[in-house]
Motif scaffolding. Structure first.
Motif, mmCIF file in Angstrom:
data_model
loop_
_atom_site.group_PDB
_atom_site.id
_atom_site.type_symbol
_atom_site.label_atom_id
_atom_site.label_comp_id
_atom_site.label_asym_id
_atom_site.label_seq_id
_atom_site.Cartn_x
_atom_site.Cartn_y
_atom_site.Cartn_z
ATOM 1 N N LEU A 55 63.217 49.272 65.440
ATOM 2 C CA LEU A 55 64.191 50.350 65.311
ATOM 3 C C LEU A 55 64.654 50.525 63.880
ATOM 4 O O LEU A 55 64.790 51.627 63.370
ATOM 5 C CB LEU A 55 65.394 50.027 66.199
ATOM 6 C CG LEU A 55 66.405 51.138 66.428
ATOM 7 C CD1 LEU A 55 65.795 52.185 67.314
ATOM 8 C CD2 LEU A 55 67.645 50.586 67.075
ATOM 9 N N ARG A 82 60.140 51.633 62.342
ATOM 10 C CA ARG A 82 60.331 53.033 62.625
ATOM 11 C C ARG A 82 61.737 53.451 62.207
ATOM 12 O O ARG A 82 62.390 54.243 62.876
ATOM 13 C CB ARG A 82 60.089 53.315 64.110
ATOM 14 C CG ARG A 82 58.633 53.116 64.510
ATOM 15 C CD ARG A 82 58.393 53.605 65.928
ATOM 16 N NE ARG A 82 58.474 55.058 65.993
ATOM 17 C CZ ARG A 82 57.435 55.874 65.931
ATOM 18 N NH1 ARG A 82 56.219 55.379 65.819
ATOM 19 N NH2 ARG A 82 57.599 57.173 65.997
ATOM 20 N N TYR A 112 62.750 55.366 60.060
ATOM 21 C CA TYR A 112 62.934 56.781 59.769
ATOM 22 C C TYR A 112 63.327 57.545 61.019
ATOM 23 O O TYR A 112 64.146 58.453 60.972
ATOM 24 C CB TYR A 112 61.653 57.345 59.155
ATOM 25 C CG TYR A 112 61.831 58.714 58.607
ATOM 26 C CD1 TYR A 112 61.207 59.796 59.194
ATOM 27 C CD2 TYR A 112 62.650 58.934 57.512
ATOM 28 C CE1 TYR A 112 61.384 61.059 58.688
ATOM 29 C CE2 TYR A 112 62.827 60.194 57.006
ATOM 30 C CZ TYR A 112 62.190 61.257 57.595
ATOM 31 O OH TYR A 112 62.371 62.505 57.102
ATOM 32 N N ASP A 113 62.741 57.176 62.144
ATOM 33 C CA ASP A 113 63.144 57.797 63.416
ATOM 34 C C ASP A 113 64.624 57.542 63.680
ATOM 35 O O ASP A 113 65.335 58.395 64.191
ATOM 36 C CB ASP A 113 62.354 57.173 64.587
ATOM 37 C CG ASP A 113 61.236 58.064 65.058
ATOM 38 O OD1 ASP A 113 60.429 57.596 65.878
ATOM 39 O OD2 ASP A 113 61.163 59.213 64.614
ATOM 40 N N LEU A 163 66.929 57.031 61.463
ATOM 41 C CA LEU A 163 67.706 57.929 60.597
ATOM 42 C C LEU A 163 67.816 59.283 61.276
ATOM 43 O O LEU A 163 68.889 59.898 61.326
ATOM 44 C CB LEU A 163 67.027 58.073 59.232
ATOM 45 C CG LEU A 163 67.665 59.085 58.273
ATOM 46 C CD1 LEU A 163 69.102 58.737 57.990
ATOM 47 C CD2 LEU A 163 66.887 59.144 56.965
ATOM 48 N N GLY A 164 66.719 59.746 61.830
ATOM 49 C CA GLY A 164 66.745 61.008 62.560
ATOM 50 C C GLY A 164 67.733 60.966 63.707
ATOM 51 O O GLY A 164 68.466 61.915 63.971
ATOM 52 N N GLU A 165 67.791 59.831 64.377
ATOM 53 C CA GLU A 165 68.695 59.662 65.499
ATOM 54 C C GLU A 165 70.146 59.745 65.061
ATOM 55 O O GLU A 165 70.971 60.398 65.691
ATOM 56 C CB GLU A 165 68.396 58.292 66.090
ATOM 57 C CG GLU A 165 69.068 57.986 67.379
ATOM 58 C CD GLU A 165 68.654 56.602 67.832
ATOM 59 O OE1 GLU A 165 67.686 56.060 67.262
ATOM 60 O OE2 GLU A 165 69.294 56.089 68.738
#
Lengths: 117, 486, 352
Positions: C144, C148, C150-151, C153-155
């Motif tokens: 997490l 990943r 960056y995902d 951060l998107g979250e």
């Protein structure tokens, strides 16, 4: 034969369909939001089932275990859960505003008021 | 640079929310959009040279980590999104100030920047789940932006879009999940390599179906377009301009990317009945919505239906399953963004002066707002497909692709679509130029809004005459996509 | 044995789902909703996913349920009946979708199969290598926060987008100067007050524990943020919105979500400036594991700050909006209690 190997997936799909049905068929906006959530959580259950491994354990490294469940679906679903609540929050904010503007949160009544324009 | 083009607007949104209300958030958003344009231009140039650019987030090698991957196809999309943003944002300052209370401006522009970050993130990522995350970022921002419209129907429009959009996104997620279950990876290039082994399974077929349906909801393919007319009509003018020009185009890009790169044209068109689905739906969509557009008295709504029709053209190009068809589709993606962006901006000018976009209000507008109406007319000509405009270029390529396949009925459909466009555009032109209003005072739009509108309209003429850049990129992209099948 | 538990839980979930569908009393529906969420958290636990269970329980049974209640307090409590005719299309859609999905699962690997592709490609890498590459036991946290990241951060940005949305749609009403005085009614919730006074600090402490121990046990920024917000929401429910608002001054609270995003993104920018890729923690320090730990620590703080402040802000905004409103057919719930809270206290009796 393969039915019983996949029972988890099937049951999750049934749940998802109940949620989808709630969302599409009910006119009360709050219920729609609840249905959306059920739909999403059921999809998450489906996903997590994919990552389960027989005789595996929680993916936290420890000297006592060798076989772990796949952590990747966990990460994806964690993200998806958070995305879900964000959507729910915005949806409910819209519902509150709609209530203030129309005096109702039943879709039929809202459309009636709009069509009367 | 590849990372920054998304990171800058994301962090910019956070900064915008911290700024005090007033002009500052707008200035920040405009500056960010100009940076994005610069970055996109640099990246497009690089990708024309090198082919594929790749960036590893966190330094982790894909498929362990998330990869950003740029080739001519999504370079075109990135360029498109940033160009539209860079032109609409200067316009938006005045337009949004009149439609949204000033105290909300930090959050308004934060939402705009989030929308842009989301769209750009979808365009440049090479990871399927990352697409979902950024899709939701831009969707949440969109629901917010639509909901800020003045009319209370904006709220119901936004809510309907929220429900439909989230279902679409969840379908997409289901598809990605099924793919993951069969291949063990989320990276798009890696998926492309691994899918062929399992392509025969029912699961992969289902995954394809869910991904396509989910994406088609976002790109408003008939009959999944029901959210679009209300959303476009009731959102603030500048928001509609931005959305109409970018959101559906990026969704079309995602469709293309999954069909051509991830699944491969052999699977998508060979094993699955995609052609038999996309083409009929596209045809019915474009004809029916063009007809509905004719009957609209609210011009914004008319243009919204027109947008669904134009999307039908793009999907038609994809459904042809040939390189020529794909080139035409990509071209129209770019060109339509220019046209519709400009048209909605012209409408926004009218909304600023009159507070309404009903056809009655257009009487005599040819004399009262000459430049704005002229822009509208040029945009309308482009929609019809008159030579010297970008609309003509797209239609030309589309018709050529259809002729190449021997699909004469489709050629007829395309021409009928153009004729229908003539009708709905003529209604507006006739009212504006041939009817007179009670009050004939001139009330042209302010320069800050007129100039960007004309920049885009100028682009529709420029690119209609000098097609080297657009056609060059589109052809290169289509060649890579069709040739790059696994 | 596992199978039996699984099927039992799924059956309960189905019962909950159907009752949510059919219940016209929306207040009861919300309780079933919370229950649905909690049982699914239990299901996640039996499927070896405690991090997910944790988040689902906190977010679904916690925040979502509270938000639905806050919405119901301002709208109506009962749902209108749906005409039977309009149920045909939804039924058709649902049957088709369900059938296609079930068809699609036919070729999936069996439930728990160790030879499935998911257990043979990227997944095992995380399990086998994360010990060396990152050095923390919770593999989910490694994926997490780092692999990943960056995902994630998107979250965080998604969470931020939610608060931007709610603020734009509902917030920013100028608060009347001076706090609203209580309307003179003696507050009978003494038992609640005593318990809350004891429990709230414990919850806050637990939140901090989850935040920082998330690398070694299930937990991390998201769960910690939600638990922190839950503590303050509990305080607000018992002691009143105005007092709870004073815990974190509104001026600060309004800025925290953006600050969290900037902290997270800032770590990425720092790694860029230090010569690495965006969010490449190795650029932060000489020793690989220390670098990873530092990176993960800071981004988790960013996550925690944003999530806690967003959840709290959204709750406050919903509650303040509901001040002085009455729901339809109110039976003393919602704002009927006269203390201007927007907090639900069912034991007030019919004061609609």
């Amino acid at each position: 034969m393969s039915f019983f190997e996949h029972y988890n997936y099937h049951l999750a799909i049934v749940l998802a369909m109940i949620g989808l049905y709630t969302m599409i068929s009910r006119t009360n906006l709050v219920k729609k939001v609840a249905g959306l959530n059920i739909f999403q959580v059921s999809v998450f259950i489906l996903f997590i089932s994919l990552g389960v491994i027989e005789d595996g354990t929680v993916p936290i490294l420890s000297p006592d275990h060798e076989v772990y469940s796949n952590p990747l679906p966990h990460v994806l679903i964690l993200t998806a859960i958070v995305v879900g609540v964000a959507t729910t929050a915005v949806a409910l904010a819209l519902v509150v505003r709609i209530r203030e503007a129309y005096g109702t949160v039943e879709e039929d009544r809202v459309h009636e008021q709009d069509d009367a324009l | 640079m590849l990372a920054l083009i998304v990171v800058v607007p994301m962090l910019g949104a956070a900064v915008a929310a911290l700024l005090p209300p007033g002009r500052l958030p707008w200035l920040l958003a405009t500056a960010v959009s100009w940076f994005m344009l610069y970055a996109a231009a640099v990246l497009a140039a690089q990708s024309m040279d090198l082919g594929v650019l790749s960036y590893w987030m966190g330094g982790w090698q894909p498929p362990i980590g998330i990869e950003y991957r740029l080739d001519p196809a999504n370079a075109l999309v990135a360029l498109l999104v940033s160009l539209l943003a860079a032109v609409v944002l200067p316009y938006a300052g005045r337009s949004l100030a009149s439609e949204v209370p000033e105290e909300k401006s930090p959050y308004l522009y934060a939402a705009v920047l989030l929308f842009l970050a989301g769209q750009m993130g979808i365009a440049v990522t090479g990871d399927a789940f990352n697409v979902f995350v950024f899709l939701e970022i831009s969707s949440l921002a969109t629901y917010t932006l639509i909901g800020l419209g003045r009319d209370r129907r904006a709220l119901t429009a936004s809510f309907s879009y929220l429900i439909m959009g989230t279902v679409g996104a969840t379908f997409f997620l289901i598809g990605v999940g099924l793919l993951y279950a069969m291949t063990g990876t989320l990276n798009m290039a890696d998926l492309a390599a691994r899918i062929p082994e399992v392509a025969e399974t029912r699961t992969v077929h289902t995954a394809f179906a869910f991904i396509v349906v989910g994406v088609c909801l976002k790109l408003a393919l008939f009959p999944l377009h029901l959210w679009l007319p209300n959303a476009y009509t009731y959102a603030p003018s500048a928001v509609t301009a931005l959305m109409a020009a970018t959101a559906t185009k990026v969704a079309i890009y995602v469709l293309i990317r999954f069909i051509y790169t991830v699944f491969g044209p052999d699977f998508a068109f060979g094993d699955m009945p995609t052609v038999y689905l996309l083409v009929p739906l596209a045809v019915v969509g474009l004809l029916s919505t063009s007809v509905v557009a004719i009957g609209q008295s609210n011009i914004k709504r008319m243009l919204a239906y027109s947008s669904v029709a134009q999307i039908g053209y793009m999907v038609l190009g994809i459904g042809m399953a040939t390189t020529a068809g794909l080139t035409a589709a990509l071209l129209h993606v770019f060109n339509h963004a220019l046209m519709k962006g400009a048209l909605f901006m012209a409408l926004g000018c009218i909304a600023l002066r009159f507070g309404t976009t009903q056809l009655d209000g257009f009487r005599g507008l040819g004399r009262r707002m000459p430049f704005t109406m002229a822009a509208f007319v040029v945009g309308g000509l482009s929609l019809i497909g008159v030579p010297l405009t970008v609309g003509f270029i797209s239609k030309w390529y589309l018709v050529s692709a259809a002729i190449e396949l021997g699909w004469w009925p489709i050629v007829a459909v395309i021409i009928v679509g153009s004729l229908l466009a003539v009708i709905y555009i003529w209604r507006v032109v006739e009212t504006a130029y041939l009817q007179s209003a009670d009050d004939e005072t001139r009330c042209e739009a302010p320069l800050s809004m007129l100039v960007p509108t004309w920049v885009l309209i100028g682009a529709t003429i420029w690119f209609g005459i000098d097609t080297r850049v657009t056609v060059g990129l589109a052809e290169r992209a289509a060649a890579m996509l069709t040739g790059a099948a696994p | 044995m596992d199978t039996v538990v699984d099927i039992l839980l799924l059956a309960f979930l189905a019962i909950c789902a159907i009752s949510i569908l059919r219940l016209r009393d929306l207040f009861a529906m919300t309780m079933m909703f919370g229950l649905f969420s909690l049982i699914s958290a239990g299901l996640f636990t039996t499927m070896d996913a405690p991090d997910v269970a944790f988040t689902e329980a906190a977010v679904g049974a916690g925040i979502s349920t509270i938000l639905i209640l806050a919405t119901l307090a301002q709208t109506s409590r009962r749902e209108q009946a749906t005409p039977a005719r309009s149920k045909l299309v939804p039924l058709a859609v649902v049957w088709v979708t369900g059938a296609v999905l079930i068809y699609g699962t036919a070729d999936l690997p069996a439930f728990g199969d160790p030879d499935a592709p998911v257990h043979n490609h990227v997944g095992p890498h995380y399990i086998q290598e994360s010990g060396k590459e990152i050095g923390i036991p919770n593999v989910v946290a490694s994926v997490l926060a780092s692999y990943r990241g960056y995902d994630t951060l998107g979250e965080v940005v998604v969470v931020f987008a939610a608060v931007v949305g709610v603020m734009s749609l509902l917030g920013l009403r100028r608060r009347p100067p001076g706090l609203r005085p209580a309307r003179g009614k003696p507050d009978p919730n003494d038992v609640l007050k005593v318990i809350a006074t004891m429990v709230v600090p414990v919850i806050l402490l637990f939140a901090l524990y989850v935040q920082f121990h998330g690398e070694y046990s299930p937990g991390g920024g998201f769960q910690a943020g939600v638990i922190f917000a839950a503590a303050i929401i509990l305080y607000a429910l018992v002691f009143g919105l105005d007092k709870a608002r004073q815990v974190i001054p509104p001026k600060v609270l309004n800025r925290l979500p953006a600050a969290g995003v900037l902290i997270y993104g800032g770590v990425g920018v720092v790694t860029l400036l230090l010569g690495g890729n965006f969010l490449e923690y190795y650029a932060l320090a000489e020793d690989a594991k220390t670098a990873q730990h530092m990176g993960i620590l800071f981004i988790e703080i960013g996550v925690g700050v944003t999530v806690a402040s967003v959840m709290l802000l959204i709750y406050f905004i919903f509650s303040e909006r509901g001040r002085g409103k009455r729901p339809d057919e109110g039976n003393g719930d919602g704002d009927g209690d006269g203390d201007g809270d927007g907090a639900l206290s069912r034991d007030e009796g019919g004061t609609a």
